[in-house]
Design an enzyme around this catalytic site. Structure first.
Site, PDB file in Angstrom:
ATOM      1  N   LYS A  72     -16.789   8.282  -9.868  1.00 25.46           N
ATOM      2  CA  LYS A  72     -16.156   7.186 -10.751  1.00 25.46           C
ATOM      3  C   LYS A  72     -16.561   6.153 -10.817  1.00 25.46           C
ATOM      4  CE  LYS A  72     -11.659   9.670 -11.468  1.00 25.46           C
ATOM      5  NZ  LYS A  72     -11.704  10.786 -10.504  1.00 25.46           N
ATOM      6  N   ARG A 181       1.330 -15.273   2.930  1.00 25.10           N
ATOM      7  CA  ARG A 181       1.033 -15.593   4.479  1.00 25.10           C
ATOM      8  C   ARG A 181      -0.359 -14.793   4.754  1.00 25.10           C
ATOM      9  NH1 ARG A 181       3.025 -13.261  10.029  1.00 25.10           N
ATOM     10  NH2 ARG A 181       2.459 -15.126  11.332  1.00 25.10           N
ATOM     11  N   ARG A 182      -0.669 -13.641   3.867  1.00 26.81           N
ATOM     12  CA  ARG A 182      -1.956 -13.164   4.193  1.00 26.81           C
ATOM     13  C   ARG A 182      -3.166 -13.868   3.534  1.00 26.81           C
ATOM     14  NH1 ARG A 182       0.735  -8.613   2.058  1.00 26.81           N
ATOM     15  NH2 ARG A 182      -0.648  -8.432   0.420  1.00 26.81           N
ATOM     16  N   ASP A 191       8.569 -14.715  -0.890  1.00 28.37           N
ATOM     17  CA  ASP A 191       9.650 -14.241   0.198  1.00 28.37           C
ATOM     18  C   ASP A 191       9.650 -15.244   1.527  1.00 28.37           C
ATOM     19  OD1 ASP A 191       9.420 -11.269  -0.830  1.00 28.37           O
ATOM     20  OD2 ASP A 191       7.273 -11.269  -0.067  1.00 28.37           O
TER      21      ASP A 191
HETATM   22  P1  DTP Z   1       2.847  -9.375  -3.858  1.00 23.64           P
HETATM   23  O1  DTP Z   1       1.685 -10.295  -3.984  1.00 23.64           O
HETATM   24  O2  DTP Z   1       2.469  -8.311  -4.958  1.00 23.64           O
HETATM   25  O3  DTP Z   1       4.186  -9.981  -3.832  1.00 23.64           O
HETATM   26  P2  DTP Z   1       3.349  -8.543  -1.195  1.00 23.64           P
HETATM   27  O4  DTP Z   1       3.940  -9.877  -0.808  1.00 23.64           O
HETATM   28  O5  DTP Z   1       2.559  -7.977  -0.178  1.00 23.64           O
HETATM   29  O6  DTP Z   1       2.429  -8.583  -2.563  1.00 23.64           O
HETATM   30  P3  DTP Z   1       6.216  -7.669  -1.509  1.00 23.64           P
HETATM   31  O7  DTP Z   1       6.580  -8.858  -1.701  1.00 23.64           O
HETATM   32  O8  DTP Z   1       6.450  -6.605  -2.603  1.00 23.64           O
HETATM   33  O9  DTP Z   1       4.381  -7.429  -1.547  1.00 23.64           O
HETATM   34  O10 DTP Z   1       6.514  -7.218  -0.208  1.00 23.64           O
HETATM   35  C1  DTP Z   1       6.446  -8.152   0.962  1.00 23.64           C
HETATM   36  C2  DTP Z   1       6.071  -7.321   2.287  1.00 23.64           C
HETATM   37  O11 DTP Z   1       7.195  -6.600   2.606  1.00 23.64           O
HETATM   38  C3  DTP Z   1       4.961  -6.453   2.372  1.00 23.64           C
HETATM   39  O12 DTP Z   1       3.696  -7.227   2.061  1.00 23.64           O
HETATM   40  C4  DTP Z   1       4.890  -5.434   2.997  1.00 23.64           C
HETATM   41  C5  DTP Z   1       6.634  -5.450   3.276  1.00 23.64           C
HETATM   42  N1  DTP Z   1       6.912  -4.151   2.410  1.00 23.64           N
HETATM   43  C6  DTP Z   1       7.496  -3.870   1.142  1.00 23.64           C
HETATM   44  N2  DTP Z   1       7.851  -2.695   0.692  1.00 23.64           N
HETATM   45  C7  DTP Z   1       7.310  -1.985   1.684  1.00 23.64           C
HETATM   46  C8  DTP Z   1       7.236  -0.507   2.227  1.00 23.64           C
HETATM   47  N3  DTP Z   1       7.569   0.346   1.237  1.00 23.64           N
HETATM   48  N4  DTP Z   1       6.599   0.125   3.312  1.00 23.64           N
HETATM   49  C9  DTP Z   1       6.129  -1.154   4.220  1.00 23.64           C
HETATM   50  N5  DTP Z   1       6.337  -2.292   3.852  1.00 23.64           N
HETATM   51  C10 DTP Z   1       6.690  -2.939   2.961  1.00 23.64           C
END
Ligand code: DTP
Length: 357
Positions: A72, A181-182, A191
């Protein structure tokens, strides 16, 4: 050295990643978890490449890329598209399905039901469907809530909240977790992890603090909607009732100007507050920093060592009782310290910016 995700714009494989991501989103929508995971791992590998991957052979040699994904990748590079994706996109039902899934709080079951009832567009829904307050809000602000937040704006929103929080109780600590944070250059939502030194449970003063913060931020026009109120948990969960608040916020116009952005009207952003006792802070940091695949791999590792990791702590499995009354119970090993949890699990410390997979 640190392994940092290359920015999307500068990555030589940006176009390939974009198309594979659409395919990945499609598999997520139709509930194919196995392919979703395979695509996410492949995309993550491509993100780490510093040269453009153009052939099937080249792609196949990389980790987490199998023969079909490799084919792909070559197809995307040579045709600038993916036939499979074009087919998926041409399905009118899939189009409607993915539109509905973009509404805040709407999952597979609700989206399926609406399709079965004959709805195909957001306007169809507004006209006829029995909508909850949150679903209506999700439709009214559909575009805003589906737009990622640039990092500079998350920083400004964070500074605004932190300033108000310090006026209420300077001993409370707030940190933005998730993709921010990442080190991500954009985030889906904000968050906030909220804690206070010396707390071992979600104490009354933590709850009172958050209630007051929400009151002040609402009065100032910063918070514009509540999606899940502090005390809305019907069944007290293990983290206790009233441990989280979900809603929407907007940055004041003057702050936009400081960012050098001119905006007709402010964009609604998703914001969450999570109350965490200090004794669970490390485990909560790991959980809410993610990403979700990294979390899953840590939990799997814990279970291989007869331990259990969740957002409250790292637990050791111990057997209690005898004979048929024998049960496994979790005994807390560490909750407070993020680094200690890595250490006890026997894994090398990874900075938040290294937790992409
Ligand atoms: P985005 O930039 O899309 O907001 P994110 O901050 O990594 O990406 P979220 O805000 O949805 O994603 O969620 C914050 C963190 O919570 C995520 O990095 C990891 C944890 N988390 C959320 N859902 C799950 C899950 N189903 N299993 C494990 N960890 C989770």
């Amino acid at each position: 050295g640190t392994l940092k995700k290359t920015d999307n714009d500068t990555n030589p494989n940006a176009r390939t990643i974009e198309i594979l991501q659409s395919m990945c989103d499609y598999y997520t929508r139709i509930g194919d978890q196995w392919r979703t995971l395979a695509y996410r791992k492949g995309i993550n590998t491509l993100r780490q490449q510093t040269t453009k991957i153009t052939t099937e052979e080249e792609a196949y040699r990389l980790p987490n890329i199998g023969s079909r994904l490799a084919a792909k990748i070559e197809e995307i590079v040579t045709t600038n598209s993916l036939r499979r994706l074009d087919y998926a996109r041409d399905e009118p039902l899939d189009r409607a399905f993915s539109t509905f899934l973009g509404i805040y709080g709407v999952g597979n079951a609700v989206a399926q039901r609406w399709l079965a009832q004959g709805f195909r567009t957001l306007d169809d829904l507004l006209g006829h469907a029995d909508l909850t307050t949150n679903q209506r809000l999700g439709i009214d602000h559909y575009d805003d809530l589906n737009t990622r937040i640039p990092r500079a704006e998350v920083t400004a929103l964070g500074a605004y909240v932190t300033r108000e929080a310090a006026l209420i109780d300077p001993s409370v600590e707030l940190l933005i977790g998730g993709s921010y944070r990442r080190g991500s250059d954009s985030s889906g939502d904000i968050d906030f992890i909220v804690t206070k030194k010396g707390t071992t449970s979600i104490s009354n003063d933590l709850v009172t603090f958050l209630e007051e913060l929400i009151r002040v931020l609402t009065a100032k026009g910063f918070l514009v909607a509540t999606l899940a109120a502090l005390h809305s948990t019907r069944r007290p969960s293990k983290d206790g009732p009233g441990s989280k608040w979900h809603g929407c916020c907007v940055l004041p116009p003057s702050e936009y100007a400081q960012l050098g952005i001119t905006r007709e009207k402010p964009i609604w952003r998703r914001i969450d507050f999570l109350l965490v006792p200090e004794s669970q802070y490390g485990a909560a940091l790991i959980y809410f920093t993610g990403n979700d695949i990294f979390n899953r791999s840590l939990r799997l590792l814990a279970s291989k060592k007869r331990m259990r990791l969740n957002q409250r702590g790292l637990y050791k499995e111990v057997m209690r009782g005898k004979g048929r009354a024998k049960v496994t119970e979790g005994e807390l090993v560490e909750g407070r310290d993020e680094r200690r949890i890595f250490e006890i699990l026997g894994v090398k410390w990874r900075e938040p910016c290294e937790r992409w997979c």
